[in-house]
Design a protein around this motif. Structure first.
Motif, PDB file in Angstrom:
ATOM      1  N   THR A 275      40.771  46.571  51.980  1.00  0.00           N
ATOM      2  CA  THR A 275      40.676  47.118  50.620  1.00  0.00           C
ATOM      3  C   THR A 275      41.876  48.019  50.329  1.00  0.00           C
ATOM      4  OG1 THR A 275      38.282  47.084  50.862  1.00  0.00           O
ATOM      5  CG2 THR A 275      39.178  48.373  49.028  1.00  0.00           C
ATOM      6  N   MET A 279      45.300  47.561  47.417  1.00  0.00           N
ATOM      7  CA  MET A 279      45.406  48.450  46.263  1.00  0.00           C
ATOM      8  C   MET A 279      46.814  49.012  46.107  1.00  0.00           C
ATOM      9  SD  MET A 279      41.945  50.673  46.583  1.00  0.00           S
ATOM     10  CE  MET A 279      42.207  51.545  45.031  1.00  0.00           C
ATOM     11  N   VAL A 286      37.666  54.768  46.382  1.00  0.00           N
ATOM     12  CA  VAL A 286      37.286  53.355  46.428  1.00  0.00           C
ATOM     13  C   VAL A 286      37.093  52.883  47.871  1.00  0.00           C
ATOM     14  CG1 VAL A 286      38.065  51.014  45.904  1.00  0.00           C
ATOM     15  CG2 VAL A 286      38.445  52.850  44.244  1.00  0.00           C
ATOM     16  N   ASP A 288      36.061  53.138  51.664  1.00  0.00           N
ATOM     17  CA  ASP A 288      35.023  53.860  52.407  1.00  0.00           C
ATOM     18  C   ASP A 288      35.652  54.717  53.508  1.00  0.00           C
ATOM     19  OD1 ASP A 288      33.020  54.712  54.013  1.00  0.00           O
ATOM     20  OD2 ASP A 288      31.981  52.765  54.118  1.00  0.00           O
ATOM     21  N   ARG A 335      36.185  42.637  43.937  1.00  0.00           N
ATOM     22  CA  ARG A 335      35.476  43.917  43.928  1.00  0.00           C
ATOM     23  C   ARG A 335      36.349  44.994  43.262  1.00  0.00           C
ATOM     24  NH1 ARG A 335      35.491  47.641  48.347  1.00  0.00           N
ATOM     25  NH2 ARG A 335      34.453  49.477  47.513  1.00  0.00           N
ATOM     26  N   LEU A 336      37.636  44.974  43.626  1.00  0.00           N
ATOM     27  CA  LEU A 336      38.548  45.972  43.046  1.00  0.00           C
ATOM     28  C   LEU A 336      38.668  45.785  41.531  1.00  0.00           C
ATOM     29  CD1 LEU A 336      41.314  46.081  45.794  1.00  0.00           C
ATOM     30  CD2 LEU A 336      39.687  47.895  45.211  1.00  0.00           C
ATOM     31  N   LEU A 339      35.988  47.461  39.799  1.00  0.00           N
ATOM     32  CA  LEU A 339      36.045  48.925  39.854  1.00  0.00           C
ATOM     33  C   LEU A 339      37.196  49.506  39.041  1.00  0.00           C
ATOM     34  CD1 LEU A 339      35.395  49.454  43.680  1.00  0.00           C
ATOM     35  CD2 LEU A 339      33.816  49.935  41.798  1.00  0.00           C
ATOM     36  N   ALA A 340      38.195  48.665  38.743  1.00  0.00           N
ATOM     37  CA  ALA A 340      39.413  49.198  38.119  1.00  0.00           C
ATOM     38  C   ALA A 340      39.127  49.733  36.730  1.00  0.00           C
ATOM     39  CB  ALA A 340      40.479  48.112  38.047  1.00  0.00           C
ATOM     40  N   ARG A 346      43.122  45.894  36.478  1.00  0.00           N
ATOM     41  CA  ARG A 346      42.022  44.933  36.602  1.00  0.00           C
ATOM     42  C   ARG A 346      42.564  43.499  36.515  1.00  0.00           C
ATOM     43  NH1 ARG A 346      38.286  46.965  33.260  1.00  0.00           N
ATOM     44  NH2 ARG A 346      39.163  45.999  31.403  1.00  0.00           N
TER      45      ARG A 346
END
Ligand SMILES: Nc1ncnc2c1ncn2[C@@H]1O[C@H](COP(=O)(O)OP(=O)(O)OP(=O)(O)O)[C@@H](O)[C@H]1O
Ligand SMILES: [Mg+2]
Length: 916
Positions: A275, A279, A286, A288, A335-336, A339-340, A346
């Protein structure tokens, strides 16, 4: 990062670099293979610079997929004091805020040039305040837009001190290559070689849990080829296996080594790492944090106090991302994407997450592209649009075409005309709806115009005309065709297309296009000899729309400014063109700047400021060669030649005419041809070579003989051409054009044509032997001078007046005219012409010296008379009879062509020539 071990040579070089960067522009690029220690030295130098009081702007672009365009520049600018940004001109400030600091863009997108100009402005301001270091690690990963901005700034910071410290991995392509942008001595490369055993020992001891035994150390050093990162990984692998086996892992498999280390981590940790690697700016908001902990222990990442996740080495990020399966990457990006918060980010994730066409997703990516464009990230927007097109379902051909077209448009805007052309040509291949096809062809035509391919532009635009239906597209086609015609010397065609464009633009109701068409009509009608339509010009200015994206040299302000210049309204022209210049430099549009600077330079030649004209022409040529506009560059070479012809630099004039001619012959820019034809005779006539002068403009004169003289000022070489023609004994061939010049001048009330026409008429009459009429004509030419405001033309007319007066045996009048010409030429800095005037003036004096000069006795008599003594007093002083005094004075009056004692006083004061 800890201390730097070894690297004495590099550290010494760093100190020297920083010292030099205080006084001049210096670029030092640290180069070497992955893991060799570039960042380590780079870091140390940055820390050093800070210590030494440098302001440091730094950026470390990453090798991620989801890289944001302009992010490196944003990083550099992030720490710039707000006051510095606030001091920028408004459009630049807006660009910085929108593009880099990501404030709300509003409606108008900043152009890439504007951002680049802003960055240059910031760097100049900071450098003026104190020592400055721009530090960029891993330049091979700069996004294209950032690389362009930095390259732009670098090329233009010549006089601004400051250091640029770059690090670059060897063997990878890079978009920023300072060695190519700057001369030697400014840009240096320092290649980092292997670390020696000693340093390696220190490094491994410091970084490993347990020290290696000496033999193992030597083998690790050898296997790693002195590369510290490989050495660390190999040593870790050795210690993991807990035994020193006979075969050490090969350095070529570093990524495998890292991957193996990553694979040994818990699945949740691997997920968190992937992840982070996916990014642009990973944070624990975002990613963990808890899952990441084992990777921190393994020294793969660090987590900052603000939650920012940083890979200990870029290779770790690329190993994590590169060894993950495509499927896993897509899951992470999906998933990102969910969340963006930012639409553009996005879209980036959706673009990476999506495998098969899907209408809704393509639409969201398209929306992200719009967001990117609004902040000036045209390249990113183009890439997203391309992806949106790929993900458009087959049954939605309309959307696919629209996106493809938009992608091409955006690429063209980002400066990637090659990619734009590729996309358009691919589009054209499929059977497109006529409207789409027309748009594609218009774009191709505009790209061809940009590339100075006028024949191709004409062909493509003509075929666009067949497909276009809507008035707006038709207007754009006609405007483009008008411009192409004018560049190909077809002013009548240009005018016809302009009028069609105007009618269409009014039908389309697009204000800015109406304005452009009006400006074109005014200009091309004028060039055809139809006079200047002030009303059209005024309306063009009133309707001008600065937001309309069109070549800047089409803008009504520029066109009307150039028109005022042709009309001899220099103050108005200067004010208008300067305003355009200021706007173009504020938004950083250099291709527009070059064109405006060209007109400004020509203006100053006419208004008589040759030094300023020369400076502007040089600046314009530099700008044009930076932006790659070949036809404008050629034109600027001709303008430079024109300036040199006036100042009297024969070598430079001939060389520049030659260079310009090669380009003009290639691109066929009509107006540059006129400039070349104007520059040559100004030089050759000053050297007394009428034949060479005539040869240079004969082809153009023949054109005028054939087609008649439309607008006289456009043929601004004509006065010199006719002077040359008369001088080589072809007065009768010159006669009709001399008349035409005067007639057209009177009909259109052009002071320039009236004055030059009268000067040529004087030459013509003198050649025919009618000296009295010639004198009258030259008087008329002189009478026009005050309203003309062209000192060079004035001085040239005085030369003609002097020559005619001399032939009429009015020696003192001749001499006075020559001397005034000489003084004017001297003031202008027109050296060869000044010398010629001086020589003519001398010849008047010399003749007198040979036959008619005042004798020493006459002079003494004249001096006393000039002091107001009576003839009797003079006779007493000089021991001669009053009758003799009278006879002497009579001779002096005749020789000096004067009639009274008052004139005598004036002449004796300036010193009459004396026979010795
Ligand atoms: N001279 C040195 N002294 C101490 N440690 C070093 C030295 N050179 C490199 N290292 C260590 O080796 C590793 C790799 O170095 P660094 O990150 O500087 O390499 P790089 O050349 O920048 O690699 P890349 O091309 O991948 O960016 C780092 O962990 C760094 O701390
Ligand atoms: Mg590095």
């Amino acid at each position: 990062m800890g201390d730097v071990l070894g690297r004495e040579r590099e550290l010494a070089r760093r100190a020297q670099f920083l010292a030099e960067a205080r006084v001049g522009l210096r670029v030092l690029t640290l180069e070497g293979e992955a893991g060799i220690g570039k960042t380590t030295v780079w870091d140390a130098a940055v820390a050093d610079a800070r210590q030494a009081g440098f302001r440091v702007l730094s950026a470390r672009p990453a090798e991620t997929e989801a890289k944001l365009e302009l992010s490196a520049v944003a990083d550099l600018v992030e720490t710039v004091p707000p006051a510095v940004v606030a001091s920028l001109p408004a459009p630049q400030r807006h660009a910085v805020e929108v593009a880099l600091l990501r404030s709300d863009p509003g409606e108008d997108a900043p152009g890439a040039r504007t951002i680049a100009t802003a960055v240059r402005g910031i760097l100049e301001t900071l450098a003026a305040a104190g020592p400055l270091l721009v530090a960029v690690d891993d330049v091979q990963w700069l996004d294209r837009a950032s690389a362009t901005v930095l390259g732009f700034a670098l090329r233009r910071l010549g006089g601004t001190p400051g250091g640029w410290l770059l690090a670059r991995r060897a063997g990878l392509p890079t978009l920023l290559a300072p060695e190519r942008l700057l001369g030697n001595g400014v840009a240096d490369t320092l290649t980092l070689g292997p670390l020696d055993v000693q340093a390696m020992h220190g490094l491994l001891t410091a970084r490993l849990d347990r020290p290696l035994a000496r033999p193992a150390l030597v083998r690790v050093h050898q296997t790693a080829g002195g590369n510290p990162l490989y050495a660390l990984e190999i040593a870790r692998e050795l210690q993991r296996a807990d035994a020193v086996g006979p075969v050490l892992p090969a350095p070529a498999h570093l990524r495998d080594l890292v991957a193996r280390r990553v694979r040994s981590l818990p699945p949740a940790t691997r997920e968190a790492l992937l992840t982070a690697a996916a990014m642009p700016v990973p944070t624990t908001a975002v990613v963990d944090a808890e899952a990441l902990a084992p990777a921190e222990d393994e020294e793969i990442v660090t987590v900052g106090p603000d939650g920012q996740v940083t890979f200990r080495h870029p290779l770790y990020a690329s190993a994590v991302y590169g060894t993950a399966s495509l499927r896993r990457r897509r899951v992470v990006h999906a998933r990102l994407a969910s969340l963006a918060a930012d639409e553009e980010e996005r879209a980036q994730h959706l673009a990476a997450a999506t495998a098969t066409p899907e209408g809704a997703i393509a639409a969201r990516i398209e929306a992200g592209a719009a967001r990117a464009r609004r902040r000036g990230a045209w390249g990113a927007a183009a890439a997203l649009l391309e992806r949106a097109r790929e993900l458009t379902p087959d049954d939605d051909r309309g959307a696919a075409c629209r996106r493809g077209l938009a992608a091409a448009e955006h690429h063209a805007h980002a400066g990637d005309r090659v990619r734009a052309r590729e996309l358009l040509e691919a589009l054209d291949a499929g059977g497109l709806a006529p409207a789409v096809r027309a748009r594609a062809l218009v774009l191709l035509g505009q790209i061809a115009i940009n590339d100075d391919k006028f024949d191709e532009a004409r062909r493509v635009l003509a075929s666009a005309l067949e497909h276009a239906g809507d008035a707006r597209t038709l207007t754009e086609i006609e405007v483009g065709l008008a411009y192409v015609c004018a560049n190909q010397w077809d002013f009548a065609g240009a005018a016809a297309h302009s009028h069609r464009a105007l009618a269409l633009a009014e039908r389309a109701g697009v204000r800015g296009l109406v304005a452009i068409a009006l400006g074109f009509c005014a200009m091309y009608d004028f060039l055809c000899g139809g006079g200047a339509d002030r009303e059209k010009a005024e309306r063009a200015l009133a309707l001008e729309d600065p937001e309309l994206v069109m070549p800047g040299n089409w803008s009504p302000s520029t066109v009307v400014g150039a028109l005022a210049l042709y009309l001899g309204r220099y103050d108005e022209a200067r004010a208008r063109l300067r305003a355009v210049w200021e706007h173009a430099s504020a938004v950083g549009d250099e291709s527009d700047l070059a064109f405006v600077v060209l007109w400004l330079s020509w203006l100053e030649v006419r208004a008589g400021d040759l030094a300023e004209a020369g400076r502007l022409a040089r600046e314009g040529a530099a700008l044009a060669s930076l932006t790659g506009s070949t036809s404008i560059h050629a034109w600027l070479l001709a303008q430079q030649a024109l300036v040199h012809a006036h100042t009297g630099d024969a070598e430079a004039t001939r060389r520049l005419c030659e260079e310009s001619w090669v380009a003009v012959a290639h691109f066929g820019n009509a107006l540059s041809g006129i400039w070349i034809a104007a520059a040559n005779p100004v030089l050759e006539l000053s050297l007394g070579s009428a034949e060479a002068a005539w040869r240079a403009c004969e082809p153009l004169v023949r054109g005028l003989e054939r087609e008649g003289l439309g607008e006289p000022v456009v043929a601004f070489f004509l006065g010199d051409a006719l002077e040359a023609l008369i001088a080589i004994g072809e007065a009768e061939r010159a006669a009709p054009l001399v008349e035409a010049l005067s007639d057209r001048g009177r009909e259109l009330d052009r002071a320039w044509a009236i004055a030059v026409g009268a000067r040529c008429r004087a030459l013509l009459l003198a050649a025919r032997g009618d000296l009295d009429a010639a004198a009258e004509a030259v008087e008329r030419a002189l009478a026009e001078q005050p309203r003309l405001g062209m000192p060079f033309e004035h001085a040239r007319t005085l030369l003609v007046a002097g020559a005619i007066a001399r032939r009429r045996r009015r020696r003192s009048a001749a001499k006075a005219a020559f001397e005034r010409a000489e003084a004017l030429f001297a003031e202008l800095g027109a050296e060869l012409w000044r010398a010629r005037a001086a020589e003519e003036a001398g010849r008047v004096g010399l003749r007198r010296g040979a036959g008619d000069a005042v004798t020493a006795t006459e002079r003494r008599v004249a001096e006393l008379a000039a002091q107001g003594r009576t003839n009797r007093e003079i006779a007493g002083t000089l021991h001669m009879s009053p009758k003799t005094v009278e006879a002497h004075l009579a001779r002096v009056y005749r020789k000096l062509e004067i009639a009274s004692r008052a004139e005598l006083g004036a002449r004796m004061a300036v010193g009459a020539p004396v026979q010795t």
